[in-house]
Design an enzyme around this catalytic site. Structure first.
Site, PDB file in Angstrom:
ATOM      1  N   ASP A  69       0.831  -1.206   0.000  1.00  0.00           N
ATOM      2  CA  ASP A  69       0.000   0.000   0.000  1.00  0.00           C
ATOM      3  C   ASP A  69       0.865   1.257   0.000  1.00  0.00           C
ATOM      4  O   ASP A  69       0.549   2.237  -0.682  1.00  0.00           O
ATOM      5  CB  ASP A  69      -0.931   0.019   1.211  1.00  0.00           C
ATOM      6  CG  ASP A  69      -2.073  -0.975   1.084  1.00  0.00           C
ATOM      7  OD1 ASP A  69      -2.310  -1.481  -0.036  1.00  0.00           O
ATOM      8  OD2 ASP A  69      -2.727  -1.249   2.109  1.00  0.00           O
ATOM      9  N   ASP A 127      -1.672  -2.421  -8.829  1.00  0.00           N
ATOM     10  CA  ASP A 127      -0.561  -1.475  -8.933  1.00  0.00           C
ATOM     11  C   ASP A 127      -0.502  -0.803 -10.301  1.00  0.00           C
ATOM     12  O   ASP A 127       0.535  -0.324 -10.719  1.00  0.00           O
ATOM     13  CB  ASP A 127       0.763  -2.174  -8.634  1.00  0.00           C
ATOM     14  CG  ASP A 127       1.069  -3.305  -9.608  1.00  0.00           C
ATOM     15  OD1 ASP A 127       0.195  -3.639 -10.447  1.00  0.00           O
ATOM     16  OD2 ASP A 127       2.179  -3.854  -9.546  1.00  0.00           O
TER      17      ASP A 127
END
Length: 101
Positions: free
Chosen positions: A3, A29
């Protein structure tokens, strides 16, 4: 940790694009930038500015990224443009990993 990497890249991207551009997280991502009235050459400047910004934001050197840039052509649909950009991203990723070997 993942994260933090995504957030850091998101902040870097958001800080180098103009208000008239769009930065979108596609999921996981993957990010997509829509750069309004940019040539391919000028879009590469955004990549360089992003890399430079990451030097200051990512002091732990956690973030690296691959990219593909495609300039929308007359008659292209958004789907075609995204597929072409994704193909260029894949080529960049492959060449980047081939250089490490």
């Amino acid at each position: 940790m993942g994260d933090k990497v995504i957030q850091t890249l998101g902040v870097a991207l958001g800080s180098v694009i103009r208000k008239s551009d769009y930065g979108i997280r596609l999921g996981g991502d993957e990010f997509c930038l829509f750069l309004i009235d940019y040539s391919l050459r000028k879009s590469r400047d955004v990549i360089v500015r992003t890399q430079d910004k990451l030097l200051t934001l990512d002091t732990d050197k956690l973030v690296s990224f691959s990219w593909g840039a495609y300039q929308l052509q007359p008659g292209d649909t958004l789907e075609v443009a995204m597929l072409k950009a994704d193909n260029l991203l894949y080529q960049h990723k492959c060449s980047k990993y081939a250089e490490r070997k």
